[in-house]
Design a protein around this motif. Structure first.
Motif, PDB file in Angstrom:
ATOM      1  N   LYS A  88       0.848  -1.196   0.000  1.00  0.00           N
ATOM      2  CA  LYS A  88       0.000   0.000   0.000  1.00  0.00           C
ATOM      3  C   LYS A  88       0.879   1.240   0.000  1.00  0.00           C
ATOM      4  O   LYS A  88       1.749   1.407   0.855  1.00  0.00           O
ATOM      5  N   GLY A  90      -0.714   4.489  -0.966  1.00  0.00           N
ATOM      6  CA  GLY A  90      -1.561   5.667  -0.878  1.00  0.00           C
ATOM      7  C   GLY A  90      -2.938   5.336  -0.344  1.00  0.00           C
ATOM      8  O   GLY A  90      -3.390   4.200  -0.425  1.00  0.00           O
ATOM      9  N   GLU A  94      -7.152   4.569  -2.755  1.00  0.00           N
ATOM     10  CA  GLU A  94      -6.364   3.463  -2.227  1.00  0.00           C
ATOM     11  C   GLU A  94      -5.457   2.929  -3.331  1.00  0.00           C
ATOM     12  O   GLU A  94      -5.922   2.449  -4.362  1.00  0.00           O
ATOM     13  N   THR A  95      -4.142   3.036  -3.120  1.00  0.00           N
ATOM     14  CA  THR A  95      -3.178   2.700  -4.166  1.00  0.00           C
ATOM     15  C   THR A  95      -2.202   1.647  -3.661  1.00  0.00           C
ATOM     16  O   THR A  95      -1.683   1.757  -2.557  1.00  0.00           O
ATOM     17  N   ALA A  97       1.222  -0.980  -4.937  1.00  0.00           N
ATOM     18  CA  ALA A  97       2.317  -1.069  -5.901  1.00  0.00           C
ATOM     19  C   ALA A  97       2.872  -2.485  -5.936  1.00  0.00           C
ATOM     20  O   ALA A  97       2.904  -3.182  -4.921  1.00  0.00           O
ATOM     21  N   HIS A 107       1.791   1.013 -10.186  1.00  0.00           N
ATOM     22  CA  HIS A 107       0.942   1.547  -9.122  1.00  0.00           C
ATOM     23  C   HIS A 107      -0.502   1.446  -9.600  1.00  0.00           C
ATOM     24  O   HIS A 107      -0.834   1.964 -10.669  1.00  0.00           O
ATOM     25  N   VAL A 108      -1.336   0.783  -8.796  1.00  0.00           N
ATOM     26  CA  VAL A 108      -2.731   0.572  -9.151  1.00  0.00           C
ATOM     27  C   VAL A 108      -3.611   1.292  -8.131  1.00  0.00           C
ATOM     28  O   VAL A 108      -3.505   1.034  -6.935  1.00  0.00           O
ATOM     29  N   ALA A 109      -4.466   2.180  -8.611  1.00  0.00           N
ATOM     30  CA  ALA A 109      -5.391   2.921  -7.749  1.00  0.00           C
ATOM     31  C   ALA A 109      -6.761   2.253  -7.810  1.00  0.00           C
ATOM     32  O   ALA A 109      -7.305   2.059  -8.900  1.00  0.00           O
ATOM     33  N   THR A 111     -10.731   2.344  -6.811  1.00  0.00           N
ATOM     34  CA  THR A 111     -11.843   3.210  -6.453  1.00  0.00           C
ATOM     35  C   THR A 111     -13.057   2.325  -6.239  1.00  0.00           C
ATOM     36  O   THR A 111     -13.485   1.637  -7.163  1.00  0.00           O
ATOM     37  N   ARG A 117      -7.453   3.260 -12.082  1.00  0.00           N
ATOM     38  CA  ARG A 117      -6.368   3.637 -12.977  1.00  0.00           C
ATOM     39  C   ARG A 117      -5.091   2.982 -12.488  1.00  0.00           C
ATOM     40  O   ARG A 117      -4.997   2.530 -11.355  1.00  0.00           O
ATOM     41  N   TRP A 118      -4.091   2.943 -13.371  1.00  0.00           N
ATOM     42  CA  TRP A 118      -2.814   2.358 -13.018  1.00  0.00           C
ATOM     43  C   TRP A 118      -1.723   3.056 -13.806  1.00  0.00           C
ATOM     44  O   TRP A 118      -1.972   3.700 -14.807  1.00  0.00           O
ATOM     45  N   GLN A 119      -0.492   2.923 -13.314  1.00  0.00           N
ATOM     46  CA  GLN A 119       0.623   3.626 -13.926  1.00  0.00           C
ATOM     47  C   GLN A 119       1.862   2.740 -13.856  1.00  0.00           C
ATOM     48  O   GLN A 119       2.166   2.156 -12.811  1.00  0.00           O
TER      49      GLN A 119
END
Length: 135
Positions: A88, A90, A94-95, A97, A107-109, A111, A117-119
């Protein structure tokens, strides 16, 4: 499956059981619903057991994970893709990694408990990356 759909199907099974066989049908509908819930619980536990066997927040390839992600996946589905529990990073949103051996990270957010979303974050090259000593 959406939780509302699952509960609507459970209510429909109990109602159909009552219409078809009376109180015995209600018992059958409740039994089927409980069995379905136990299957879901068993699936979640199996995914958690498999994830617990691997190092935390590790993935074989961050790039491959990035390509497989899609909006709406649940945390359980992401854990099946990665094979491990994320770290975790964030709270809002809630994010989590996951990193691979090369240092790349995803990094996966989440909701509402679903992938929003992810990056993909590529590892930075070191100061001497890409240079070769003179022969």
């Amino acid at each position: 499956m959406n939780a509302w759909i699952g509960w609507a199907l459970a209510a429909a099974a109990i109602a159909a059981g009552y219409v078809g066989w009376g109180w015995q049908g209600v018992v059958l509908g409740i039994t089927v619903t409980v069995f379905w819930l136990l299957l879901q619980f068993s699936r979640a536990l199996r995914a958690m057991q498999q994830a617990a066997k691997r190092p935390r927040a590790s993935v074989a390839s961050a790039v491959a994970l990035h390509a497989k992600l899609e909006p709406g996946l649940s945390m359980l589905q992401v854990m099946k893709l990665t094979g491990s529990i994320g770290e975790k990073v964030g709270d809002d949103p809630e994010t989590f990694a996951w990193r691979d051996a090369g240092g790349d990270a995803v990094h996966v957010a989440f909701t509402g408990g679903r992938v929003g979303r992810w990056q993909l974050l590529r590892a930075t090259a070191g100061p001497d990356a890409g240079t070769h000593p003179a022969a």
